[in-house]
Design a protein around this motif. Sequence first.
Motif, short mmCIF file in Angstrom:
data_model
loop_
_atom_site.label_atom_id
_atom_site.label_comp_id
_atom_site.label_asym_id
_atom_site.label_seq_id
_atom_site.Cartn_x
_atom_site.Cartn_y
_atom_site.Cartn_z
N ASP A 313 0.82 -1.22 0.00
CA ASP A 313 0.00 0.00 0.00
C ASP A 313 0.85 1.26 0.00
O ASP A 313 0.31 2.38 0.01
CB ASP A 313 -0.92 0.01 1.22
CG ASP A 313 -1.96 -1.09 1.17
OD1 ASP A 313 -2.59 -1.25 0.11
OD2 ASP A 313 -2.13 -1.80 2.19
N SER A 314 2.15 1.13 0.02
CA SER A 314 3.01 2.31 -0.05
C SER A 314 2.89 2.95 -1.42
O SER A 314 2.60 2.28 -2.43
CB SER A 314 4.46 1.93 0.23
OG SER A 314 4.61 1.39 1.52
N GLY A 315 3.10 4.26 -1.48
CA GLY A 315 3.05 4.97 -2.76
C GLY A 315 2.46 6.35 -2.62
O GLY A 315 2.30 6.88 -1.51
N VAL A 316 2.13 6.96 -3.76
CA VAL A 316 1.59 8.32 -3.80
C VAL A 316 0.07 8.25 -3.85
O VAL A 316 -0.51 7.53 -4.67
CB VAL A 316 2.13 9.09 -5.03
CG1 VAL A 316 1.55 10.51 -5.05
CG2 VAL A 316 3.65 9.13 -5.00
N TYR A 317 -0.57 9.03 -2.94
CA TYR A 317 -2.02 9.11 -2.89
C TYR A 317 -2.42 10.53 -3.33
O TYR A 317 -1.89 11.53 -2.84
CB TYR A 317 -2.53 8.82 -1.48
CG TYR A 317 -2.48 7.36 -1.13
CD1 TYR A 317 -3.62 6.57 -1.17
CD2 TYR A 317 -1.28 6.74 -0.80
CE1 TYR A 317 -3.58 5.21 -0.86
CE2 TYR A 317 -1.22 5.39 -0.50
CZ TYR A 317 -2.38 4.62 -0.53
OH TYR A 317 -2.33 3.29 -0.24
#
Length: 629
Positions: A313-317
């Motif tokens: 779920d890591s990343g850019v939101y």
Amino acid sequence: MAARDAASLLVGLLVLFHTWGVWADVEVNMEDRVEVYSGEEARINCMFTSTEGVGALRIHWFYVTRSGEKQQIYYLDSTMKYADRGTQFTDRVNGTISAGTVVLTINDVQVEDEVEFICLIKSLTGAGEGCTKLKVFDAPDLPSIEGVQTGISVNEENPSKIGTCEVKNGFPKPNITWYRNNTPLRPIQDEVEIAPSVTVESSKLFSVRSELRMKVTKEDKDDQFYCEVTYFVPGGIRMTETNRINITVYYPSTAVSVWVESPKGKIKEWDSIELQCRGNGNPSSSIISFKHGEKELASDQDTLVLHNVTRLDSGVYYCISTDMETFQEIPGNTTLFVNYLDPAVVRSEKAIVSQGQELKATCNALSSVDTHTAWFKDGKEISKGNTLIVKDATFDTAGTYECVVTVPEIEGMETRGTVHINVQGQPEIIKPDNTEMEQQVETTVSLRCKVRGFPDPRVEWTTSDGKVLDETSHEVTDEGVQSTVDVKVTSDITVFCNATNDFGTDALTFNIKAIKPKTANPPKKKVKKESSGGVIIAVIIICILLLAILGSVLYFLYKKGKICGRSGKQDLTKEKSNKDNIVVEMKSDNTEEAVLLGVNGEKQPPNDQRGSSLYSQSQPHQKVLPSIS
């Protein structure tokens, strides 16, 4: 003819001079204005000078009507005074005169009494006149302000209503001034509009209402608006203010912020995350949407909740705010990183080591952050670091080792792993505290034998006569083998615990001495004490009855002469004076005289001793019983 005209001209001049006061001997002086609150008493002074006495003066009071006419309201002189009928002052006016001053008093002044009053003083030779304006004041109620409840958009083309101010029941008419942040507002075309309105109440008082309209900007969102009310009072001007109000200004966003609302600090796997999205504007209606990469995420307006996140779920939101009026989209984003800690992997070079050898084990866990490793055995920390080294292994070294890997900067982030180490060697029996014991005959005793060693020793129980005890139980634990046997004691016996494995044997001896139980003394019978009061009473009654029966029998025998060789008649022939006495004869070997003593120790006279002496001769040293009648 000419003479007549000259006389007429002279008379006219005299009249004119008199009218102008050239010859008048009365001079009048009055204040320009008299100020008073509504409902109070007004005193209008008319000061004069005259060469004639007060008794020669006539005073007339007038007021000027709304149409400009003079109307008399009061008259007074030295002999009389009265208020004119049919005026608004008839029942409220009174006049007095003193040296040099005439005073007109008006009670319960009303706002409609604000007119001009004239004082006319006449004398025998002239007249004087003066005037004063009466000013009436009524302080208004406290002002009120009401702002609009809905928001105002900066996109409105025309000025929007900000609020209204109102002040009631004042006289003269109060004035309202609008302020924004302590700065008075003035009408500006197409930007600021102020619309006042005045109402005259039935009480003749004024109520003033003012409405403010403005074309708002984003900068007005924190402004404070209020009204200042000024009104006249006797001798000056007073001012009061309303409360401050704010307005809600709707304006589009120019930037959007996205942040992690919870948890605070670094994120770890299996956390639940709450993302918040908010623009720097205040739109009346907008739509908030979230994306992770190209994937749209379901959210509750400006809040996104992610449950049990993993490193994937890591990343850019992204958050996009769309203004529903302009349809302008403003994006914002934040980068989310989920920290992870993989399960601990524990490895040992050897699962089995010999006594005296070195034990070595390692513990590793893949993590996105720095970790701390500690080793535990039996709940106690024995080493730090990912490598465990134990030198000179013994049976105490054997057992389960636990490796605990934690992340100091993230609370609750940890993993664990275990490894079991066996130390091989010949059996070693742990000697109990007591191997010598006494036991009563025909009882059973449980014997326990705890043995360490690897491979696990085989335990056998035997007796001194070579008998193998089969009724045993065995339990294998991390600490070794525990064996138990139950032995019935019939006589002195020796029991052996024999432990054997591939590396040798060990034995432990239990000596049990049989003892006979002691013969117990028979229990003593306890005598039950009667404590009942009824039993005691019964015993007392029986004793009394027995005494009565015994007394009757003795009396009967005495009457029959069966006691002491005497008959009952002889006893009854005693003299009356001695029938109730008990007489005892005292006789010694050295004297022939016998003395009879009474019960009270008194010596009896000789006459009284006769009957008794006969008895005493035949029965010496006998006591004489009294007669029982």
